[in-house]
Design a protein around this motif. Structure first.
Motif, PDB file in Angstrom:
ATOM      1  N   ILE A  56       0.693  -1.033   0.380  1.00  0.00           N
ATOM      2  CA  ILE A  56       0.139  -0.144   0.326  1.00  0.00           C
ATOM      3  C   ILE A  56       0.885   1.003  -0.075  1.00  0.00           C
ATOM      4  CG2 ILE A  56      -2.574  -0.972   1.568  1.00  0.00           C
ATOM      5  CD1 ILE A  56      -1.134   0.526   3.696  1.00  0.00           C
ATOM      6  N   ALA A  85     -11.896  -0.870  -2.843  1.00  0.00           N
ATOM      7  CA  ALA A  85     -11.743  -1.180  -1.513  1.00  0.00           C
ATOM      8  C   ALA A  85     -12.356  -2.005  -0.448  1.00  0.00           C
ATOM      9  CB  ALA A  85     -11.552  -0.089  -1.079  1.00  0.00           C
ATOM     10  N   ALA A 186      -6.453   1.396  -3.074  1.00  0.00           N
ATOM     11  CA  ALA A 186      -7.749   1.651  -2.647  1.00  0.00           C
ATOM     12  C   ALA A 186      -8.125  -0.258  -2.687  1.00  0.00           C
ATOM     13  CB  ALA A 186      -9.022   2.153  -3.343  1.00  0.00           C
ATOM     14  N   SER A 187      -7.784  -0.981  -3.735  1.00  0.00           N
ATOM     15  CA  SER A 187      -8.189  -2.054  -3.684  1.00  0.00           C
ATOM     16  C   SER A 187      -6.950  -3.088  -2.248  1.00  0.00           C
ATOM     17  CB  SER A 187      -7.993  -3.310  -4.546  1.00  0.00           C
ATOM     18  OG  SER A 187      -7.424  -3.226  -5.388  1.00  0.00           O
ATOM     19  N   ASN A 188      -5.978  -2.803  -2.379  1.00  0.00           N
ATOM     20  CA  ASN A 188      -4.916  -3.776  -1.640  1.00  0.00           C
ATOM     21  C   ASN A 188      -5.085  -2.837   0.155  1.00  0.00           C
ATOM     22  OD1 ASN A 188      -3.452  -4.803  -3.473  1.00  0.00           O
ATOM     23  ND2 ASN A 188      -1.805  -2.641  -3.232  1.00  0.00           N
ATOM     24  N   ILE A 189      -5.882  -1.559   0.322  1.00  0.00           N
ATOM     25  CA  ILE A 189      -6.573  -1.017   1.362  1.00  0.00           C
ATOM     26  C   ILE A 189      -7.519  -1.967   2.151  1.00  0.00           C
ATOM     27  CG2 ILE A 189      -7.587   0.273   2.447  1.00  0.00           C
ATOM     28  CD1 ILE A 189      -4.584   1.358   2.376  1.00  0.00           C
ATOM     29  N   GLY A 190      -8.010  -2.752   0.981  1.00  0.00           N
ATOM     30  CA  GLY A 190      -9.425  -3.016   1.098  1.00  0.00           C
ATOM     31  C   GLY A 190      -9.155  -5.010   1.698  1.00  0.00           C
TER      32      GLY A 190
END
Length: 252
Positions: A56, A85, A186-190
């Protein structure tokens, strides 16, 4: 708990720097960091979780670097980022519940197809082209699909985002790269939020590698912004091909 010696830490940080540089330009940074984390003695779940921690930093730095150069408007993309996310978290939560072996079998073929597309498709440059999907439709269909994949499996997500932006949103290669980094972040944060509950990431190691990711991502984003498609296209072809070969090798 593995013993992180100074030599091992420096090796992991060097891998993270290289991953940040490559990922900021064409994606595929996990090709570098995930195997190194597993070779360092982390379990697969812990390696995946720690990889999300350090990743991230790189994707976030690259997204901000591209935004600072006017290549992505964060204010107009926050809805897509929220969708990414949420879908990334959903994919990570279901990682043990959904059989993915069939997808892993066809993934190398898809990645080779992406590599050939960017290698041989004429007219792929930094100029925008005809949009085939409205922004809202893109955000509601393409974004959650690839973000869910990012949380569920991960490798190749950047290439998938890229080809979606180029073929459906009509973005030029450099603009597509900039937006890919935002949604990747964003998808890494999720995904990290979900993995943190079950994967027990090594937070301090992830943050140390994250510092190296920041340096690599800043350098990669700066270089990509100056050179554009002439750098991004060949590196994307290389990373997609290498990832496909690695996946095929794991099947043998």
């Amino acid at each position: 708990m593995i013993d992180i010696t100074l030599d091992l830490l420096l090796l992991l940080m060097a891998a993270a720097f290289a991953a940040g540089f490559v990922d900021a330009i064409a994606g595929g940074g996990g090709l570098i960091t995930l195997p190194v984390l597993m070779m360092a003695g982390l379990s697969p779940a812990q390696a995946l979780a720690t990889n999300k921690v350090q990743g991230i930093f790189g994707t976030g730095t690259a997204a901000l670097s591209y935004a600072a150069r006017g290549l992505v408007d964060l204010r107009s993309q926050w809805r897509s980022a929220l969708i990414a996310a949420g879908a990334g978290a959903g994919g990570a939560v279901l990682v043990s519940a959904i059989p993915t072996e069939g997808l892993r079998l066809i993934l190398p073929v898809i990645l080779i197809g992406i590599a050939m597309f960017f290698a041989f498709k004429p007219g792929l440059n930094d100029l925008d082209r005809t949009r085939r999907l409205a922004p809202l439709a893109f955000a509601m269909t393409v974004v959650p699909f690839f973000a869910f994949y990012d949380g569920l499996i991960g490798p190749g997500a950047g290439a998938f985002y890229m080809i979606g932006f180029v073929t459906l949103a009509g973005y030029g290669v450099l603009k597509a790269t900039a937006h890919t980094k935002l949604l990747n972040f964003a998808s890494n944060i999720g995904g990290l939020a979900a993995f943190a509950l079950v994967g027990q990431p090594l937070w301090l190691l992830g943050m140390a590698m994250g510092a190296a990711q920041i340096a690599g991502a800043m350098l990669g984003a700066r270089l990509a912004s100056k050179v554009g498609a002439r750098l991004i296209r060949p590196l994307l072809v290389v990373t997609s091909t290498v990832l496909a070969c690695r996946l095929l090798w794991q099947m043998i």
